[in-house]
Design a protein around this motif. Structure first.
Motif, PDB file in Angstrom:
ATOM      1  N   LEU A 100      93.492  22.437   0.729  1.00  0.00           N
ATOM      2  CA  LEU A 100      94.068  21.090   0.714  1.00  0.00           C
ATOM      3  C   LEU A 100      94.106  20.501   2.122  1.00  0.00           C
ATOM      4  O   LEU A 100      94.210  21.237   3.114  1.00  0.00           O
ATOM      5  CB  LEU A 100      95.474  21.127   0.107  1.00  0.00           C
ATOM      6  CG  LEU A 100      95.523  21.522  -1.370  1.00  0.00           C
ATOM      7  CD1 LEU A 100      96.967  21.722  -1.819  1.00  0.00           C
ATOM      8  CD2 LEU A 100      94.816  20.484  -2.236  1.00  0.00           C
ATOM      9  N   ALA A 101      94.028  19.199   2.185  1.00  0.00           N
ATOM     10  CA  ALA A 101      93.990  18.495   3.484  1.00  0.00           C
ATOM     11  C   ALA A 101      95.267  18.765   4.283  1.00  0.00           C
ATOM     12  O   ALA A 101      96.346  18.939   3.729  1.00  0.00           O
ATOM     13  CB  ALA A 101      93.817  17.001   3.247  1.00  0.00           C
ATOM     14  N   ARG A 102      95.090  18.802   5.611  1.00  0.00           N
ATOM     15  CA  ARG A 102      96.193  19.092   6.534  1.00  0.00           C
ATOM     16  C   ARG A 102      96.281  18.037   7.623  1.00  0.00           C
ATOM     17  O   ARG A 102      95.302  17.366   7.931  1.00  0.00           O
ATOM     18  CB  ARG A 102      95.967  20.457   7.188  1.00  0.00           C
ATOM     19  CG  ARG A 102      95.898  21.581   6.185  1.00  0.00           C
ATOM     20  CD  ARG A 102      95.509  22.879   6.860  1.00  0.00           C
ATOM     21  NE  ARG A 102      95.255  23.914   5.883  1.00  0.00           N
ATOM     22  CZ  ARG A 102      95.626  25.167   6.036  1.00  0.00           C
ATOM     23  NH1 ARG A 102      96.279  25.537   7.114  1.00  0.00           N
ATOM     24  NH2 ARG A 102      95.344  26.052   5.105  1.00  0.00           N
ATOM     25  N   THR A 108      99.941  21.382   5.576  1.00  0.00           N
ATOM     26  CA  THR A 108      99.385  20.800   4.358  1.00  0.00           C
ATOM     27  C   THR A 108     100.111  19.501   4.014  1.00  0.00           C
ATOM     28  O   THR A 108     101.340  19.470   3.979  1.00  0.00           O
ATOM     29  CB  THR A 108      99.520  21.789   3.179  1.00  0.00           C
ATOM     30  OG1 THR A 108      98.821  22.991   3.517  1.00  0.00           O
ATOM     31  CG2 THR A 108      98.952  21.224   1.896  1.00  0.00           C
ATOM     32  N   PHE A 109      99.329  18.439   3.780  1.00  0.00           N
ATOM     33  CA  PHE A 109      99.914  17.183   3.334  1.00  0.00           C
ATOM     34  C   PHE A 109     100.588  17.404   1.987  1.00  0.00           C
ATOM     35  O   PHE A 109     100.113  18.174   1.163  1.00  0.00           O
ATOM     36  CB  PHE A 109      98.842  16.093   3.174  1.00  0.00           C
ATOM     37  CG  PHE A 109      98.301  15.566   4.476  1.00  0.00           C
ATOM     38  CD1 PHE A 109      99.104  14.833   5.346  1.00  0.00           C
ATOM     39  CD2 PHE A 109      96.980  15.798   4.829  1.00  0.00           C
ATOM     40  CE1 PHE A 109      98.599  14.335   6.538  1.00  0.00           C
ATOM     41  CE2 PHE A 109      96.466  15.310   6.019  1.00  0.00           C
ATOM     42  CZ  PHE A 109      97.278  14.587   6.874  1.00  0.00           C
ATOM     43  N   GLN A 110     101.698  16.729   1.747  1.00  0.00           N
ATOM     44  CA  GLN A 110     102.434  16.778   0.492  1.00  0.00           C
ATOM     45  C   GLN A 110     102.841  18.211   0.121  1.00  0.00           C
ATOM     46  O   GLN A 110     102.809  18.599  -1.039  1.00  0.00           O
ATOM     47  CB  GLN A 110     101.622  16.136  -0.637  1.00  0.00           C
ATOM     48  CG  GLN A 110     101.342  14.661  -0.384  1.00  0.00           C
ATOM     49  CD  GLN A 110     100.517  14.036  -1.459  1.00  0.00           C
ATOM     50  OE1 GLN A 110      99.375  14.418  -1.675  1.00  0.00           O
ATOM     51  NE2 GLN A 110     101.080  13.052  -2.137  1.00  0.00           N
ATOM     52  N   LYS A 115     104.033  23.357  -2.808  1.00  0.00           N
ATOM     53  CA  LYS A 115     104.674  24.589  -2.332  1.00  0.00           C
ATOM     54  C   LYS A 115     104.872  25.560  -3.499  1.00  0.00           C
ATOM     55  O   LYS A 115     105.397  25.192  -4.544  1.00  0.00           O
ATOM     56  CB  LYS A 115     106.013  24.233  -1.692  1.00  0.00           C
ATOM     57  CG  LYS A 115     106.745  25.408  -1.104  1.00  0.00           C
ATOM     58  CD  LYS A 115     107.926  24.933  -0.280  1.00  0.00           C
ATOM     59  CE  LYS A 115     109.154  24.830  -1.146  1.00  0.00           C
ATOM     60  NZ  LYS A 115     110.371  24.554  -0.367  1.00  0.00           N
ATOM     61  N   PRO A 116     104.453  26.826  -3.330  1.00  0.00           N
ATOM     62  CA  PRO A 116     104.591  27.809  -4.415  1.00  0.00           C
ATOM     63  C   PRO A 116     106.042  28.007  -4.841  1.00  0.00           C
ATOM     64  O   PRO A 116     106.958  28.004  -4.017  1.00  0.00           O
ATOM     65  CB  PRO A 116     104.020  29.091  -3.811  1.00  0.00           C
ATOM     66  CG  PRO A 116     103.108  28.627  -2.732  1.00  0.00           C
ATOM     67  CD  PRO A 116     103.752  27.395  -2.172  1.00  0.00           C
ATOM     68  N   THR A 117     106.212  28.176  -6.147  1.00  0.00           N
ATOM     69  CA  THR A 117     107.537  28.402  -6.715  1.00  0.00           C
ATOM     70  C   THR A 117     107.708  29.831  -7.212  1.00  0.00           C
ATOM     71  O   THR A 117     108.806  30.208  -7.622  1.00  0.00           O
ATOM     72  CB  THR A 117     107.793  27.443  -7.891  1.00  0.00           C
ATOM     73  OG1 THR A 117     106.795  27.664  -8.898  1.00  0.00           O
ATOM     74  CG2 THR A 117     107.757  25.989  -7.429  1.00  0.00           C
ATOM     75  N   ALA A 118     106.621  30.618  -7.224  1.00  0.00           N
ATOM     76  CA  ALA A 118     106.684  31.973  -7.788  1.00  0.00           C
ATOM     77  C   ALA A 118     105.466  32.787  -7.371  1.00  0.00           C
ATOM     78  O   ALA A 118     104.506  32.262  -6.796  1.00  0.00           O
ATOM     79  CB  ALA A 118     106.732  31.901  -9.315  1.00  0.00           C
TER      80      ALA A 118
END
Length: 147
Positions: A100-102, A108-110, A115-118
């Motif tokens: 993903l774009a940075r 990382t944008f957005q 963001k991982p949840t698990a």
């Protein structure tokens, strides 16, 4: 949201919010990347669009996992980076967070959206991760919780 392969020859955009965002420890991801786990972000198939110059297929190579013929992985013919997986059975696609774009600082944008949840498929992990996220045997909320 935008992303690309390592060399930038392949690029894509995704609209809407993800339906899953996790660290995947499945053996397919491990063997396809050579890493103990990947940051995977899943979306409905209709949310994904290639944005590199047409014809898109000229820059793409694909691989179908023999044990899961409904899953096709797409990678760049130039740098070899796998950038998208299409699941025709579930009408979903997934991208890896690292593509993903940075911003200029490498963030990382957005990030809050992806963001991982698990941790998923944690039963086949190659290493333990102590980060406070839930650990699941399969998909988050659809399998046994391991921790």
């Amino acid at each position: 949201m935008k992303g690309s392969c390592f060399c930038g020859r392949l690029s894509y955009s995704i609209t809407g919010d993800p339906i899953l965002r996790a660290f995947c420890h499945c053996t397919n991801c491990q063997r396809l990347t050579g890493c103990p786990f990947v940051h995977t972000v899943h979306f409905p198939s209709g949310a994904f669009n290639w944005t590199h110059p047409e014809p898109h297929g000229d820059h793409l190579d694909s691989y179908v996992i023999p044990s899961k013929p409904w899953k096709t992985r797409f990678r760049c013919k130039s740098c070899g980076a796998c950038v998208m997986s299409a699941n025709s059975k579930a009408d979903k696609c997934s991208v890896w967070g690292a593509h993903l774009a940075r911003d200029e600082d490498g963030k990382t944008f957005q990030w809050d959206i992806v963001k991982p949840t698990a941790h998923i498929f944690y039963g086949t992990r190659l290493l333990d991760v102590d980060d406070g996220l839930g650990k699941w045997e399969g998909y988050e909320g659809a399998s046994a919780r391991l921790g």
